[in-house]
Design an enzyme around this catalytic site. Structure first.
Site, short mmCIF file in Angstrom:
data_model
loop_
_atom_site.label_atom_id
_atom_site.label_comp_id
_atom_site.label_asym_id
_atom_site.label_seq_id
_atom_site.Cartn_x
_atom_site.Cartn_y
_atom_site.Cartn_z
N SER A 224 0.87 -1.16 0.06
CA SER A 224 0.10 -0.16 -0.06
C SER A 224 0.94 1.24 -0.15
O SER A 224 2.05 1.40 0.72
CB SER A 224 -0.78 0.00 1.12
OG SER A 224 -1.47 1.16 1.27
N TYR B 184 -1.17 -0.41 10.57
CA TYR B 184 -1.29 -0.91 8.98
C TYR B 184 -0.21 -0.19 7.99
O TYR B 184 0.51 -1.05 7.33
CB TYR B 184 -2.51 -0.20 8.35
CG TYR B 184 -2.91 -0.57 7.07
CD1 TYR B 184 -3.33 -1.83 6.60
CD2 TYR B 184 -2.73 0.35 6.04
CE1 TYR B 184 -3.46 -2.23 5.22
CE2 TYR B 184 -2.91 0.18 4.47
CZ TYR B 184 -3.48 -1.10 4.12
OH TYR B 184 -3.61 -1.54 2.91
P1 NAP Z 1 -10.73 -6.69 2.12
O1 NAP Z 1 -11.87 -6.13 1.28
O2 NAP Z 1 -10.68 -6.04 3.53
O3 NAP Z 1 -10.17 -8.17 2.10
C1 NAP Z 1 -9.40 -8.71 2.83
C2 NAP Z 1 -9.05 -10.24 2.48
O4 NAP Z 1 -8.20 -10.67 3.58
C3 NAP Z 1 -10.55 -10.75 3.07
O5 NAP Z 1 -10.26 -11.99 2.29
C4 NAP Z 1 -10.06 -11.18 4.53
O6 NAP Z 1 -10.52 -12.38 4.61
C5 NAP Z 1 -8.58 -11.71 4.31
N1 NAP Z 1 -7.74 -11.94 5.36
C6 NAP Z 1 -7.56 -11.08 6.69
N2 NAP Z 1 -6.94 -11.72 7.49
C7 NAP Z 1 -6.71 -12.94 7.04
C8 NAP Z 1 -5.85 -13.90 7.60
N3 NAP Z 1 -5.31 -14.00 8.89
N4 NAP Z 1 -5.83 -15.16 6.89
C9 NAP Z 1 -6.46 -15.28 5.75
N5 NAP Z 1 -6.95 -14.36 5.05
C10 NAP Z 1 -7.20 -12.95 5.85
O7 NAP Z 1 -9.51 -6.01 1.54
P2 NAP Z 1 -9.11 -5.54 0.06
O8 NAP Z 1 -9.37 -4.14 -0.09
O9 NAP Z 1 -9.44 -6.41 -1.04
O10 NAP Z 1 -7.53 -5.51 0.26
C11 NAP Z 1 -6.60 -6.45 -0.60
C12 NAP Z 1 -5.16 -6.20 -0.44
O11 NAP Z 1 -5.25 -4.75 -0.94
C13 NAP Z 1 -4.68 -5.89 0.94
O12 NAP Z 1 -3.12 -6.25 1.26
C14 NAP Z 1 -4.72 -4.39 1.11
O13 NAP Z 1 -3.84 -4.02 2.35
C15 NAP Z 1 -4.37 -4.00 -0.15
N6 NAP Z 1 -4.81 -2.61 -0.22
C16 NAP Z 1 -6.05 -2.39 -0.34
C17 NAP Z 1 -6.56 -0.92 -0.62
C18 NAP Z 1 -7.82 -0.59 -1.29
O14 NAP Z 1 -8.22 0.75 -1.12
N7 NAP Z 1 -8.95 -1.52 -0.86
C19 NAP Z 1 -5.58 0.15 -1.04
C20 NAP Z 1 -4.09 -0.17 -0.82
C21 NAP Z 1 -3.87 -1.49 -0.28
P3 NAP Z 1 -12.14 -12.45 5.61
O15 NAP Z 1 -13.24 -12.14 4.47
O16 NAP Z 1 -11.90 -13.84 6.44
O17 NAP Z 1 -11.86 -11.23 6.53
#
Ligand code: NAP
Length: 237
Positions: free
Chosen positions: A142, A160
């Site tokens: 990120s 984070y």
């Molecule tokens: P999200 O919608 O919150 O999804 C997160 C995923 O990670 C879910 O499938 C969650 O599972 C899983 N997870 C969390 N803890 C876990 C664990 N201990 N073991 C296995 N799975 C686990 O997030 P997202 O927005 O798709 O983000 C995906 C990636 O992109 C992340 O690395 C995030 O930091 C990065 N990112 C996102 C954004 C953004 O704007 N969305 C921006 C910058 C970076 P559950 O369903 O069981 O909770």
């Protein structure tokens, strides 16, 4: 040779879309979820859309037993892992918290998933990648982990941010260690994406957020390694 990819946290959000796009490229995908019911629902969504090259396996990246069980299952089932996308992450900082008053338990929990979870996965699967002389590791990071962001953010999202900076450090070390092995390791910021984490005001769709992780997951031999990306542009750490 049928390539095999594994995406952590692929039951929803960007991880789900990465799994889908890789499967659409005819790569065998291991969709993972810490909750088996959610994993099964995600798998059924894909198969309903005619996407067949996906299997579900349970995975909690914060649990060593779970990671060990998964790596045994992947090796037994496929005998290889070509692509590892460390996507799973949590963002549990309260909005009013800054570095000087951060809750250390929140920091520990965040590092356990966002840094150590990815590290566990790398440790579990790099030996298999080495055996096959091929690997692509994509660490979904990120912009919040960039030093430049932290220097100007006022300490916002401390747990984070620091977890993503450390994931970036892991990326650099692994890429350096693995130079010459045909295992390429890169980090990527997907941008601000409409997911549960990103919220509904984010400008990017999951398709846009998944595009660069998928590009890095499918780099040709001799491709870049040890870099941080936003879109197809290299960015600073
Ligand atoms: P999200 O919608 O919150 O999804 C997160 C995923 O990670 C879910 O499938 C969650 O599972 C899983 N997870 C969390 N803890 C876990 C664990 N201990 N073991 C296995 N799975 C686990 O997030 P997202 O927005 O798709 O983000 C995906 C990636 O992109 C992340 O690395 C995030 O930091 C990065 N990112 C996102 C954004 C953004 O704007 N969305 C921006 C910058 C970076 P559950 O369903 O069981 O909770």
């Amino acid at each position: 040779m049928q390539q095999v990819a594994l995406v952590t946290g692929s039951n929803r959000g960007i991880g789900f879309e990465i799994a889908k796009q890789l499967a659409l490229k005819k790569i065998q995908v291991v969709l993972t979820s810490r909750n088996p019911t959610n994993g099964d629902v995600a798998l059924r969504k894909l198969t309903r859309d005619g996407i067949k090259k996906v299997v579900f396996m349970q995975l909690d990246v914060s649990n060593q037993v779970s990671v060990d069980g998964l790596s045994n299952e992947v090796e037994k089932t496929f005998g290889r892992l070509d692509i590892l996308v460390n996507n799973a992450a949590i963002l549990i900082d309260r909005d009013d918290v800054v570095a000087s008053n951060a809750d250390l338990e929140i920091i520990k929990a965040t590092l356990e998933t966002n840094l150590i979870g990815a590290w566990r996965m790398c440790k579990a699967f790099i030996p298999l990648m080495k055996k096959n002389g091929y690997g692509r590791i994509v660490n979904v990071s990120s912009g919040a982990g960039q030093f430049e962001y932290m220097a100007t953010s006022g300490g916002y999202w401390p747990a984070y941010s620091v977890s993503k900076t450390s994931l970036n450090a892991l990326t650099v070390m692994l890429a350096s260690e693995l130079r010459g092995t045909n295992i390429l390791v890169n980090a990527v910021c997907p941008g601000w994406v409409r997911t549960d984490m990103g919220g509904s005001n984010a400008p990017r769709s999951v398709e846009e957020g998944a595009a660069i992780p998928v590009w890095l997951a499918t780099l040709p031999d001799g491709g870049p390694t040890g870099h941080n990306y936003y879109d197809k542009k290299q960015i600073s750490w």
